[in-house]
Design an enzyme around this catalytic site. Structure first.
Site, PDB file in Angstrom:
ATOM      1  N   ASN A  18      58.118  53.722  18.278  1.00 42.33           N
ATOM      2  CA  ASN A  18      56.674  53.952  18.398  1.00 42.33           C
ATOM      3  C   ASN A  18      56.460  54.915  19.562  1.00 42.33           C
ATOM      4  OD1 ASN A  18      53.917  53.848  18.704  1.00 42.33           O
ATOM      5  ND2 ASN A  18      53.869  51.755  19.508  1.00 42.33           N
ATOM      6  N   TRP A  19      56.145  56.150  19.210  1.00 49.09           N
ATOM      7  CA  TRP A  19      56.030  57.175  20.261  1.00 49.09           C
ATOM      8  C   TRP A  19      54.682  57.130  20.981  1.00 49.09           C
ATOM      9  CZ3 TRP A  19      58.421  62.407  18.167  1.00 49.09           C
ATOM     10  CH2 TRP A  19      59.816  62.255  18.073  1.00 49.09           C
ATOM     11  N   LYS A  20      53.753  56.333  20.460  1.00 47.85           N
ATOM     12  CA  LYS A  20      52.412  56.237  21.085  1.00 47.85           C
ATOM     13  C   LYS A  20      51.819  57.646  21.246  1.00 47.85           C
ATOM     14  CE  LYS A  20      54.026  52.080  23.278  1.00 47.85           C
ATOM     15  NZ  LYS A  20      53.775  51.022  24.236  1.00 47.85           N
ATOM     16  N   HIS A  47      48.646  46.811  16.634  1.00 53.88           N
ATOM     17  CA  HIS A  47      49.395  46.880  17.897  1.00 53.88           C
ATOM     18  C   HIS A  47      48.511  46.329  19.020  1.00 53.88           C
ATOM     19  CE1 HIS A  47      51.479  48.486  21.376  1.00 53.88           C
ATOM     20  NE2 HIS A  47      52.543  48.635  20.596  1.00 53.88           N
ATOM     21  N   GLU A  97      47.976  47.271  21.919  1.00 52.03           N
ATOM     22  CA  GLU A  97      47.180  48.288  22.638  1.00 52.03           C
ATOM     23  C   GLU A  97      45.900  48.598  21.862  1.00 52.03           C
ATOM     24  OE1 GLU A  97      50.273  51.222  23.158  1.00 52.03           O
ATOM     25  OE2 GLU A  97      51.262  49.893  24.596  1.00 52.03           O
ATOM     26  N   GLU A 129      55.602  40.976  19.325  1.00 48.90           N
ATOM     27  CA  GLU A 129      55.592  41.698  20.593  1.00 48.90           C
ATOM     28  C   GLU A 129      54.781  40.923  21.632  1.00 48.90           C
ATOM     29  OE1 GLU A 129      56.435  46.122  19.853  1.00 48.90           O
ATOM     30  OE2 GLU A 129      54.285  45.863  19.721  1.00 48.90           O
ATOM     31  N   GLY A 141      56.180  47.561  27.637  1.00 49.38           N
ATOM     32  CA  GLY A 141      56.116  48.609  28.661  1.00 49.38           C
ATOM     33  C   GLY A 141      56.259  48.092  30.083  1.00 49.38           C
ATOM     34  N   SER A 160      59.952  46.157  25.628  1.00 44.39           N
ATOM     35  CA  SER A 160      60.976  46.647  26.557  1.00 44.39           C
ATOM     36  C   SER A 160      62.394  46.560  25.997  1.00 44.39           C
ATOM     37  CB  SER A 160      60.866  45.915  27.893  1.00 44.39           C
ATOM     38  OG  SER A 160      59.594  46.135  28.471  1.00 44.39           O
ATOM     39  N   GLY A 187      59.249  51.098  22.031  1.00 41.70           N
ATOM     40  CA  GLY A 187      58.276  52.042  22.579  1.00 41.70           C
ATOM     41  C   GLY A 187      58.958  53.049  23.488  1.00 41.70           C
ATOM     42  N   GLY A 188      58.886  52.801  24.785  1.00 44.26           N
ATOM     43  CA  GLY A 188      59.400  53.739  25.790  1.00 44.26           C
ATOM     44  C   GLY A 188      60.799  54.273  25.494  1.00 44.26           C
TER      45      GLY A 188
HETATM   46  C1  PEP Z   1      55.585  48.976  21.761  1.00 43.65           C
HETATM   47  O1  PEP Z   1      54.752  49.765  22.163  1.00 43.65           O
HETATM   48  O2  PEP Z   1      55.482  48.528  20.612  1.00 43.65           O
HETATM   49  C2  PEP Z   1      56.658  48.572  22.651  1.00 43.65           C
HETATM   50  C3  PEP Z   1      57.430  47.594  22.309  1.00 43.65           C
HETATM   51  O3  PEP Z   1      56.792  49.299  23.841  1.00 43.65           O
HETATM   52  P1  PEP Z   1      58.003  49.160  24.913  1.00 43.65           P
HETATM   53  O4  PEP Z   1      59.294  49.164  24.130  1.00 43.65           O
HETATM   54  O5  PEP Z   1      57.842  50.350  25.767  1.00 43.65           O
HETATM   55  O6  PEP Z   1      57.801  47.871  25.615  1.00 43.65           O
END
Ligand code: PEP
Length: 263
Positions: free
Chosen positions: A11-13, A97, A99, A167, A173, A211, A232-233
């Site tokens: 997930n590049w956001k 999600h 966010e 999640e 994050g 994470s 994500g990251g």
């Molecule tokens: C996400 O945004 O779905 C996520 C899991 O981010 P991260 O891996 O950065 O925690």
């Protein structure tokens, strides 16, 4: 029992322009020719989907989007429909999600409409669920996740082709990850909730997100009800993302060996 398969989704956001996406995905595509038992998917921003689709077409890496609107078309300024995504060869779409729930006020009924629209139009929704830190501290996480799943599935007719991503919000994050035991407990619970909803739960991939990186993914993916990861990251760094994919491939290979011995 069939050998486990893994789905690893990036997930590049809100990162990368179309040009940056093309560059990053060209390198990724050169280095990933596929592996048995592992599916990789990338969800870039809307504005980069065309560039991404061009690079990923005919290759093993799948394309996903990060959001959709539930209506087919109309006066919804700034929104994108399922048909528009399908038109760009999008296969997966992230729905609900945390966010979007927190920053854009998406509530349960909104998530349900999005989920149902994705199913109706042949996209594969990745439904995100998870508790806040306060909810975990008061031991409400199972109830929260159950409610989120039931709410989301309510409007969809006999959904089959979807994925759940667990999640925990406090792990997104932040560099903090749930323990593998806690994740397995929650994933087992999610499978039961899906069963109660009349879904063929064993066929639904349940991903963990929060994470995830190469250093912690093996212990998570090794758990029986963890079918992959939403990343994500770490998905913004090709080396790291490929390392996660490679570790999933190793586990899939091992699983396949066990499967052959058993049968
Ligand atoms: C996400 O945004 O779905 C996520 C899991 O981010 P991260 O891996 O950065 O925690």
């Amino acid at each position: 029992m069939a050998a486990k398969k893994y789905l690893i989704v990036g997930n590049w956001k809100m990162h990368r322009t179309a040009r940056e996406t093309a560059e990053a995905l060209s390198h990724l595509a050169q280095r990933w020719s596929g592996a048995r038992g592992v599916t990789l998917a990338i969800c870039p921003p809307f504005t980069a989907l065309t560039a991404a689709a061009k690079i990923l077409s005919n290759g093993p890496i799948r394309l996903g989007a990060q959001n959709l609107h539930w209506e087919e078309e109309g006066a919804f300024t700034g929104e994108i429909s399922s048909a528009m995504l399908r038109d760009l060869s999008v296969e997966y779409v992230i729905v609900g999600h945390s966010e979007r729930r927190a920053l854009f006020h998406e509530d349960g009924p909104t998530v349900a409409k999005k989920f149902a629209a994705a199913v109706t139009h042949g996209l594969k929704p990745i439904l995100c669920v998870g508790e806040t830190e306060a909810e975990r501290e008061s031991d409400e996480q199972k109830e929260i996740v159950k409610r989120q799943i039931r709410e989301a599935l309510r409007a969809a007719e006999a959904p089959e082709n979807f994925t759940i991503a667990y999640e925990p919000i406090w792990a997104i994050g932040t560099g903090r990850t749930a323990t593998a035991e806690d994740v397995q407990l929650m994933h087992g619970h999610i499978r039961n909730v899906l069963r109660e909803c009349g879904v063929a739960a064993d066929r639904i991939p349940i991903l963990y997100g929060g994470s995830v990186k190469a250093a912690n993914c093996t212990q998570l993916l090794n758990r029986p009800d963890v079918d992959g990861a939403l990343v994500g990251g770490a998905s913004l760094r090709n080396d790291e993302f490929l390392a996660i994919a490679g570790l999933a491939a190793e586990l899939a290979k091992r699983e396949e060996g066990v499967e052959q011995i058993e049968s």
